[in-house]
Design an enzyme around this catalytic site. Structure first.
Site, mmCIF file in Angstrom:
data_model
loop_
_atom_site.group_PDB
_atom_site.id
_atom_site.type_symbol
_atom_site.label_atom_id
_atom_site.label_comp_id
_atom_site.label_asym_id
_atom_site.label_seq_id
_atom_site.Cartn_x
_atom_site.Cartn_y
_atom_site.Cartn_z
ATOM 1 N N LYS A 1 0.822 -1.216 0.000
ATOM 2 C CA LYS A 1 0.000 0.000 0.000
ATOM 3 C C LYS A 1 0.860 1.272 0.000
ATOM 4 C CE LYS A 1 -3.943 -2.271 2.251
ATOM 5 N NZ LYS A 1 -5.006 -2.138 3.294
ATOM 6 N N TYR B 1 -12.390 -2.360 -3.530
ATOM 7 C CA TYR B 1 -12.920 -2.488 -2.170
ATOM 8 C C TYR B 1 -14.437 -2.302 -2.129
ATOM 9 C CZ TYR B 1 -8.385 -2.784 0.258
ATOM 10 O OH TYR B 1 -7.161 -3.189 0.756
ATOM 11 N N PHE C 1 -15.689 3.643 7.008
ATOM 12 C CA PHE C 1 -14.300 3.985 6.658
ATOM 13 C C PHE C 1 -14.038 3.952 5.154
ATOM 14 C CE2 PHE C 1 -14.422 -0.571 7.781
ATOM 15 C CZ PHE C 1 -13.910 -1.150 6.623
ATOM 16 N N ARG D 1 -1.887 -14.197 4.447
ATOM 17 C CA ARG D 1 -2.597 -13.446 5.488
ATOM 18 C C ARG D 1 -1.933 -13.643 6.851
ATOM 19 N NH1 ARG D 1 -7.398 -10.839 4.075
ATOM 20 N NH2 ARG D 1 -8.392 -11.152 6.079
ATOM 21 N N THR E 1 -5.635 -7.116 10.694
ATOM 22 C CA THR E 1 -5.906 -5.837 10.017
ATOM 23 C C THR E 1 -5.431 -4.653 10.863
ATOM 24 O OG1 THR E 1 -7.907 -6.907 9.157
ATOM 25 C CG2 THR E 1 -7.752 -4.506 8.913
ATOM 26 N N ARG F 1 2.245 -6.290 9.392
ATOM 27 C CA ARG F 1 1.494 -5.171 9.969
ATOM 28 C C ARG F 1 2.005 -4.793 11.358
ATOM 29 N NH1 ARG F 1 -4.159 -7.331 7.396
ATOM 30 N NH2 ARG F 1 -4.147 -6.072 5.500
ATOM 31 N N ASN G 1 -2.208 0.252 6.753
ATOM 32 C CA ASN G 1 -1.711 -1.008 7.303
ATOM 33 C C ASN G 1 -0.827 -1.791 6.317
ATOM 34 O OD1 ASN G 1 -3.747 -1.894 5.660
ATOM 35 N ND2 ASN G 1 -4.806 -3.096 7.206
ATOM 36 N N HIS H 1 -2.098 -5.555 1.516
ATOM 37 C CA HIS H 1 -3.362 -6.286 1.357
ATOM 38 C C HIS H 1 -3.081 -7.704 0.907
ATOM 39 C CE1 HIS H 1 -7.146 -7.697 -0.409
ATOM 40 N NE2 HIS H 1 -6.442 -8.007 -1.479
ATOM 41 N N GLU I 1 -9.478 -10.427 -8.001
ATOM 42 C CA GLU I 1 -8.525 -9.329 -7.776
ATOM 43 C C GLU I 1 -7.343 -9.420 -8.756
ATOM 44 O OE1 GLU I 1 -9.658 -8.895 -3.032
ATOM 45 O OE2 GLU I 1 -7.647 -9.550 -3.572
HETATM 46 P P1 ATP Z 1 -7.158 -6.120 3.215
HETATM 47 O O1 ATP Z 1 -8.476 -6.417 2.508
HETATM 48 O O2 ATP Z 1 -6.603 -4.748 2.885
HETATM 49 O O3 ATP Z 1 -6.155 -7.214 3.031
HETATM 50 P P2 ATP Z 1 -8.224 -7.123 5.670
HETATM 51 O O4 ATP Z 1 -8.810 -8.210 4.832
HETATM 52 O O5 ATP Z 1 -7.325 -7.501 6.808
HETATM 53 O O6 ATP Z 1 -7.419 -6.088 4.782
HETATM 54 P P3 ATP Z 1 -10.776 -5.770 5.582
HETATM 55 O O7 ATP Z 1 -11.823 -5.952 6.624
HETATM 56 O O8 ATP Z 1 -10.952 -6.425 4.254
HETATM 57 O O9 ATP Z 1 -9.374 -6.200 6.242
HETATM 58 O O10 ATP Z 1 -10.590 -4.208 5.379
HETATM 59 C C1 ATP Z 1 -10.000 -3.696 4.204
HETATM 60 C C2 ATP Z 1 -9.112 -2.535 4.543
HETATM 61 O O11 ATP Z 1 -9.938 -1.458 5.006
HETATM 62 C C3 ATP Z 1 -8.126 -2.780 5.684
HETATM 63 O O12 ATP Z 1 -6.914 -3.359 5.266
HETATM 64 C C4 ATP Z 1 -7.900 -1.378 6.197
HETATM 65 O O13 ATP Z 1 -6.947 -0.699 5.380
HETATM 66 C C5 ATP Z 1 -9.251 -0.723 5.996
HETATM 67 N N1 ATP Z 1 -10.037 -0.756 7.235
HETATM 68 C C6 ATP Z 1 -10.663 -1.826 7.768
HETATM 69 N N2 ATP Z 1 -11.272 -1.510 8.914
HETATM 70 C C7 ATP Z 1 -11.032 -0.182 9.104
HETATM 71 C C8 ATP Z 1 -11.390 0.761 10.110
HETATM 72 N N3 ATP Z 1 -12.142 0.413 11.165
HETATM 73 N N4 ATP Z 1 -10.956 2.046 9.982
HETATM 74 C C9 ATP Z 1 -10.200 2.418 8.922
HETATM 75 N N5 ATP Z 1 -9.824 1.579 7.933
HETATM 76 C C10 ATP Z 1 -10.225 0.294 8.022
HETATM 77 MG MG MG Z 2 -9.934 -7.812 3.090
#
Ligand code: ATP
Ligand code: MG
Length: 140
Positions: free
Chosen positions: A11, A51, A59, A87, A93, A104, A114, A117, A128
């Site tokens: 990212k 997304y 968010f 993962r 996350t 992370r 973070n 992804h 994707e």
């Molecule tokens: P990613 O999809 O990026 O690999 P993830 O699967 O661990 O991450 P998701 O729940 O899919 O988590 O959320 C996607 C992304 O949205 C997170 O990586 C983070 O950057 C952002 N995100 C998630 N929760 C929050 C939150 N509460 N506040 C701000 N940003 C958030």
């Molecule tokens: Mg995700």
């Protein structure tokens, strides 16, 4: 366990701090092979599509802004159990909840910034990968 492919994004917070190489070293140390990689600036529509599953979350606007704030490195990773394994390499996350030694925990600035992804299922991985790579750009 089958050989899988997963989709990864380093990212903008990671590219800004010159962490691509450090994260790639962690990916390779975990036994995953980087079979496609390019540095791109995500457009707003690309980030919104990528997304889309989160479009009704509070968010979402912050997420799209964060993902378009600077260059990202998009990647395809290949290996045994690659989706789950990557993962694990990434950690939770929220960096405050991530295990020691994960990307992370080491590098993320916040839950939003973070650092990387990773796809969460074979179905999302395929979707994707297709959004960013054509078949002849992936060389296993
Ligand atoms: P990613 O999809 O990026 O690999 P993830 O699967 O661990 O991450 P998701 O729940 O899919 O988590 O959320 C996607 C992304 O949205 C997170 O990586 C983070 O950057 C952002 N995100 C998630 N929760 C929050 C939150 N509460 N506040 C701000 N940003 C958030
Ligand atoms: Mg995700």
């Amino acid at each position: 366990m089958a050989i899988e492919r997963t989709f990864s994004i380093l990212k903008p917070d990671a590219t800004r701090r010159n962490l691509s190489g450090a994260i790639n070293a962690m990916i390779e140390a975990a036994g995953l092979r980087i079979v496609a990689q390019k540095r791109v600036l995500m457009t707003r529509p690309q980030a919104e599509t990528f997304y889309a599953v989160h479009k009704d979350r509070p968010f979402f606007a912050e997420l799209v802004a964060t993902m378009t704030a600077g260059p990202v490195v998009v990647q395809v990773l290949e290996g045994e159990d690659a989706i789950r394994r990557y993962r694990e390499v990434l950690g939770a996350t929220d960096p405050a909840k991530a295990d020691p030694g994960t990307v992370r925990k080491k590098f993320a600035l916040s839950i939003s910034e973070n650092s990387a992804h990773g796809s969460d299922s074979p179905e999302t991985a395929a979707i994707e990968i297709e959004q960013f790579f054509s078949g002849n750009e992936i060389v296993g």
